[in-house]
Every structure is written in C-alpha cells, then in structure tokens.
Design a protein around this motif. Sequence first.
Motif, PDB file in Angstrom:
ATOM      1  N   HIS A 111       0.799  -1.141   0.222  1.00  0.00           N
ATOM      2  CA  HIS A 111      -0.073   0.075  -0.025  1.00  0.00           C
ATOM      3  C   HIS A 111       1.076   1.338   0.033  1.00  0.00           C
ATOM      4  CE1 HIS A 111      -2.410   3.312   2.078  1.00  0.00           C
ATOM      5  NE2 HIS A 111      -3.346   2.734   1.285  1.00  0.00           N
ATOM      6  N   ASP A 112       2.029   1.210   0.863  1.00  0.00           N
ATOM      7  CA  ASP A 112       2.870   2.447   0.982  1.00  0.00           C
ATOM      8  C   ASP A 112       3.681   2.600  -0.611  1.00  0.00           C
ATOM      9  OD1 ASP A 112       2.015   2.738   3.255  1.00  0.00           O
ATOM     10  OD2 ASP A 112       3.848   1.517   4.272  1.00  0.00           O
ATOM     11  N   ASP A 113       3.838   1.718  -1.191  1.00  0.00           N
ATOM     12  CA  ASP A 113       4.311   1.896  -2.674  1.00  0.00           C
ATOM     13  C   ASP A 113       3.591   2.298  -3.610  1.00  0.00           C
ATOM     14  OD1 ASP A 113       6.783   0.480  -1.750  1.00  0.00           O
ATOM     15  OD2 ASP A 113       5.690  -1.334  -1.916  1.00  0.00           O
ATOM     16  N   ILE A 114       2.255   1.916  -3.440  1.00  0.00           N
ATOM     17  CA  ILE A 114       1.152   2.442  -4.533  1.00  0.00           C
ATOM     18  C   ILE A 114       0.619   3.943  -4.189  1.00  0.00           C
ATOM     19  CG2 ILE A 114      -1.197   1.890  -5.271  1.00  0.00           C
ATOM     20  CD1 ILE A 114       0.948  -0.058  -6.478  1.00  0.00           C
ATOM     21  N   MET A 115       0.298   4.330  -2.927  1.00  0.00           N
ATOM     22  CA  MET A 115      -0.234   5.376  -2.560  1.00  0.00           C
ATOM     23  C   MET A 115       0.333   6.561  -3.290  1.00  0.00           C
ATOM     24  SD  MET A 115      -2.958   4.723  -1.601  1.00  0.00           S
ATOM     25  CE  MET A 115      -3.301   6.425  -1.270  1.00  0.00           C
ATOM     26  N   PRO A 116       1.792   6.773  -3.209  1.00  0.00           N
ATOM     27  CA  PRO A 116       2.518   7.966  -3.782  1.00  0.00           C
ATOM     28  C   PRO A 116       2.038   8.171  -5.313  1.00  0.00           C
ATOM     29  CG  PRO A 116       4.056   6.865  -2.321  1.00  0.00           C
ATOM     30  CD  PRO A 116       2.843   5.893  -2.309  1.00  0.00           C
ATOM     31  N   VAL A 117       2.020   6.913  -5.943  1.00  0.00           N
ATOM     32  CA  VAL A 117       1.665   7.012  -7.285  1.00  0.00           C
ATOM     33  C   VAL A 117       0.289   7.369  -7.660  1.00  0.00           C
ATOM     34  CG1 VAL A 117       1.500   5.511  -9.544  1.00  0.00           C
ATOM     35  CG2 VAL A 117       3.166   4.968  -8.037  1.00  0.00           C
ATOM     36  N   VAL A 118      -0.789   6.857  -6.604  1.00  0.00           N
ATOM     37  CA  VAL A 118      -2.020   7.408  -6.787  1.00  0.00           C
ATOM     38  C   VAL A 118      -2.098   8.655  -6.288  1.00  0.00           C
ATOM     39  CG1 VAL A 118      -4.575   6.779  -5.631  1.00  0.00           C
ATOM     40  CG2 VAL A 118      -2.982   4.937  -6.006  1.00  0.00           C
TER      41      VAL A 118
ATOM     42  N   MET B 281      -2.039  15.357 -10.381  1.00  0.00           N
ATOM     43  CA  MET B 281      -2.016  15.891 -11.702  1.00  0.00           C
ATOM     44  C   MET B 281      -3.185  15.828 -12.546  1.00  0.00           C
ATOM     45  SD  MET B 281       1.693  14.007 -12.944  1.00  0.00           S
ATOM     46  CE  MET B 281       1.378  12.425 -12.389  1.00  0.00           C
ATOM     47  N   GLY B 282      -4.094  15.166 -12.246  1.00  0.00           N
ATOM     48  CA  GLY B 282      -5.278  14.977 -12.770  1.00  0.00           C
ATOM     49  C   GLY B 282      -6.095  16.646 -12.506  1.00  0.00           C
ATOM     50  N   LYS B 283      -6.169  16.938 -11.424  1.00  0.00           N
ATOM     51  CA  LYS B 283      -6.621  18.181 -10.884  1.00  0.00           C
ATOM     52  C   LYS B 283      -6.017  19.277 -11.717  1.00  0.00           C
ATOM     53  CE  LYS B 283      -8.066  16.726  -6.432  1.00  0.00           C
ATOM     54  NZ  LYS B 283      -8.012  16.879  -5.018  1.00  0.00           N
ATOM     55  N   GLN B 284      -4.739  19.257 -11.958  1.00  0.00           N
ATOM     56  CA  GLN B 284      -4.048  20.398 -12.638  1.00  0.00           C
ATOM     57  C   GLN B 284      -3.993  20.128 -14.101  1.00  0.00           C
ATOM     58  OE1 GLN B 284      -0.247  21.471 -10.672  1.00  0.00           O
ATOM     59  NE2 GLN B 284      -0.831  19.870  -8.978  1.00  0.00           N
ATOM     60  N   LYS B 285      -4.630  18.946 -14.735  1.00  0.00           N
ATOM     61  CA  LYS B 285      -4.391  18.636 -16.232  1.00  0.00           C
ATOM     62  C   LYS B 285      -3.124  18.614 -16.790  1.00  0.00           C
ATOM     63  CE  LYS B 285      -9.316  20.147 -17.383  1.00  0.00           C
ATOM     64  NZ  LYS B 285     -10.122  20.762 -18.159  1.00  0.00           N
ATOM     65  N   VAL B 286      -2.226  17.877 -16.088  1.00  0.00           N
ATOM     66  CA  VAL B 286      -0.831  17.711 -16.572  1.00  0.00           C
ATOM     67  C   VAL B 286      -0.933  16.192 -16.614  1.00  0.00           C
ATOM     68  CG1 VAL B 286       1.442  17.464 -15.665  1.00  0.00           C
ATOM     69  CG2 VAL B 286      -0.007  19.180 -14.648  1.00  0.00           C
TER      70      VAL B 286
ATOM     71  N   ASN C  24       8.193   8.529  -4.971  1.00  0.00           N
ATOM     72  CA  ASN C  24       7.771   9.603  -4.266  1.00  0.00           C
ATOM     73  C   ASN C  24       6.981  10.546  -4.947  1.00  0.00           C
ATOM     74  OD1 ASN C  24       8.445  12.699  -3.784  1.00  0.00           O
ATOM     75  ND2 ASN C  24       9.112  11.642  -1.669  1.00  0.00           N
ATOM     76  N   GLN C  25       5.768  10.839  -4.295  1.00  0.00           N
ATOM     77  CA  GLN C  25       4.730  11.554  -4.963  1.00  0.00           C
ATOM     78  C   GLN C  25       5.173  13.234  -5.717  1.00  0.00           C
ATOM     79  OE1 GLN C  25       1.431  12.970  -2.612  1.00  0.00           O
ATOM     80  NE2 GLN C  25       0.617  14.396  -4.137  1.00  0.00           N
ATOM     81  N   ARG C  26       6.011  13.771  -4.853  1.00  0.00           N
ATOM     82  CA  ARG C  26       6.600  15.068  -5.431  1.00  0.00           C
ATOM     83  C   ARG C  26       7.590  14.952  -6.763  1.00  0.00           C
ATOM     84  NH1 ARG C  26       2.694  17.959  -3.922  1.00  0.00           N
ATOM     85  NH2 ARG C  26       2.271  17.959  -1.864  1.00  0.00           N
ATOM     86  N   LEU C  27       8.561  13.977  -6.773  1.00  0.00           N
ATOM     87  CA  LEU C  27       9.189  13.329  -7.760  1.00  0.00           C
ATOM     88  C   LEU C  27       8.632  13.145  -8.834  1.00  0.00           C
ATOM     89  CD1 LEU C  27      12.211  12.859  -8.923  1.00  0.00           C
ATOM     90  CD2 LEU C  27      12.034  10.761  -7.743  1.00  0.00           C
ATOM     91  N   ILE C  28       7.411  12.402  -8.820  1.00  0.00           N
ATOM     92  CA  ILE C  28       6.529  12.103  -9.857  1.00  0.00           C
ATOM     93  C   ILE C  28       6.105  13.142 -10.680  1.00  0.00           C
ATOM     94  CG2 ILE C  28       4.550  10.722 -10.712  1.00  0.00           C
ATOM     95  CD1 ILE C  28       5.254   8.488  -8.707  1.00  0.00           C
ATOM     96  N   GLU C  29       5.504  13.993  -9.722  1.00  0.00           N
ATOM     97  CA  GLU C  29       4.817  15.388 -10.239  1.00  0.00           C
ATOM     98  C   GLU C  29       6.046  16.359 -10.936  1.00  0.00           C
ATOM     99  OE1 GLU C  29       2.439  17.541  -7.476  1.00  0.00           O
ATOM    100  OE2 GLU C  29       1.539  15.297  -6.568  1.00  0.00           O
ATOM    101  N   ASN C  30       7.037  16.401 -10.445  1.00  0.00           N
ATOM    102  CA  ASN C  30       8.156  17.321 -10.916  1.00  0.00           C
ATOM    103  C   ASN C  30       8.678  16.657 -12.393  1.00  0.00           C
ATOM    104  OD1 ASN C  30       8.256  19.167  -8.815  1.00  0.00           O
ATOM    105  ND2 ASN C  30       9.748  17.836  -7.807  1.00  0.00           N
ATOM    106  N   ILE C  31       8.807  15.301 -12.464  1.00  0.00           N
ATOM    107  CA  ILE C  31       9.238  14.681 -13.799  1.00  0.00           C
ATOM    108  C   ILE C  31       8.149  15.122 -14.719  1.00  0.00           C
ATOM    109  CG2 ILE C  31       9.383  12.429 -14.764  1.00  0.00           C
ATOM    110  CD1 ILE C  31      10.854  11.525 -12.228  1.00  0.00           C
ATOM    111  N   PHE C  32       6.802  14.991 -14.519  1.00  0.00           N
ATOM    112  CA  PHE C  32       5.822  15.303 -15.475  1.00  0.00           C
ATOM    113  C   PHE C  32       5.470  16.885 -15.561  1.00  0.00           C
ATOM    114  CE2 PHE C  32       5.235  10.773 -14.781  1.00  0.00           C
ATOM    115  CZ  PHE C  32       5.341  10.312 -16.286  1.00  0.00           C
TER     116      PHE C  32
END
Length: 254
Positions: A111-118, A124-129, A156-164
């Motif tokens: 669960h801890d591995d999946i939740m940052p992705v979710v 990103m969906g809210k920001q339409k990224v 990491n959630q922030r890392l994923i958002e920064n990459i995209f």
Amino acid sequence: MFFEFGIKDFIDILLVAFLLYYTYKLMKASGSINVFTGILVFILIWLVVSQVLEMKLLGSIFDKLVSVGVLALIILFQDEIRRFLLTLGSHQHASALVRFFTGNKKEKLEHDDIMPVVMACISMGKQKVGALIVIEHNLPLDDVVRTGEIINADINQRLIENIFFKNSPLHDGAMVISKKRIKAAGCILPVSHNLDIPKELGLRHRAAMGISQVSDAHAIIVSEETGGISVAYKGQFYLRLNAEELESLLTKES
C-alpha cells in the motif's frame, strides 16, 4: 472408422478452436484481421484442392506455397508471435512455475508503494498535467527502460509530479516503476494500432495500450485535456478512475 469419435478427438478440436480464437484476438488487436481472414481462406482452398478434389499438380503447388508461407508469416507477424509467447509466459500458473524452479519470490507492491503513485495521479489530474506511468510486474521491461533516462529513485509523489511538470524535459515520455523504485523516465513505449481504440483517446493512451499488450504491466494515463485517469492492463482500458478505483486496480495483481 469415420464415425469413431473419442475424447482425444474432442480435445484436439477444442485446442484447434482455442488456437484459432486466440490468433483471431491477436490479429484483431493489431489491426491485421483482414490478413487473418485471407490466411483462413487460403488454408480452406488448399484443403479442398489437395484433400477433397485431389488435384495433384495444383495441390503440390499449394504445398510449396504453404511451406514457404510459414516462414513468411513468422517474419511478417513476429510482433504478434512475441506477444503470444509473452502472454503465455506471464500467465499466473506459468509465472509461479518459473519462480518455483528459479527460487525467485514475486515482488509485491505494498500500500505504501502504491499510494504515492495514486496521489500524484490525482494531483496531476486536477491540474490537467499529462502523465504516463508503467508499473512492471513479472515480465521485465529492460528494453523500455533503456530508451529513457535512468533515475533509480524511491517512489515519491513530489518526484513524480516534478518529472511530468510541463517544462520538464522528461514529461513527454513514460515513467517505469520496477521493484519498488522509479527506474527511468522519458521512456518510449510501443504504440498500439488497435482500430477499436476510441478516437478521442490520444497518443498516451495508445502507448499505454501498446505496452499492456506485450507485457503484464499496469500503464497509468493522466489526460492532459480532461485530467481523467485511466489504466491499460492486459489489452483492456479502465477509464475515468477515482483514487479508490485506481488503488484497487493497481494492487489487484500485485
């Protein structure tokens, strides 16, 4: 003798029917259904000429064409054949058998591995990224990883958002998550040419469908136009997912 029909004959017919049906599905998914129909018509004509009408000259010509045609089909449909073998090897029982003999344990995403992705996908969906994330399971995606930039970082959630992020140089490609790590980003995926994919779905969706057809990976898409979250898995789309549905789908086979 003609009317003798045993259990082996039934199994034989059943296996041939299964093989034809599975071949039909592969051809339909790759947009080659007309070629599949043409092959069936050719085989039917060949059987009629050589077995029913017993035309020796024409039958021998067809025999030569069939022997050469098998090699031609292997070359022509090498991607479809590879997909079939990958699907066969990724089957749950086949994978369990391989792990039994090799001694490797199945990597289970917690669960801890999946939740940052979710959470990253929801944000990103809210920001339409736009985003495309591939989660590797049993079949390795080393060929895909080599097309991108190696990152090898914790999920990491922030890392994923920064990459995209739209100004990021890696935002156009796909991210690959493997063995509980962000393995690479900016990766190139095989694009599906399935004609059944709705026209409103863009290139990210086609790339996600492509990787889901040749592997057992989950491919997550965040639409840049609508902000909707979708998943491609084993050649099937799961559209307009919320956080709970996304988490459930990603952990179902993990």
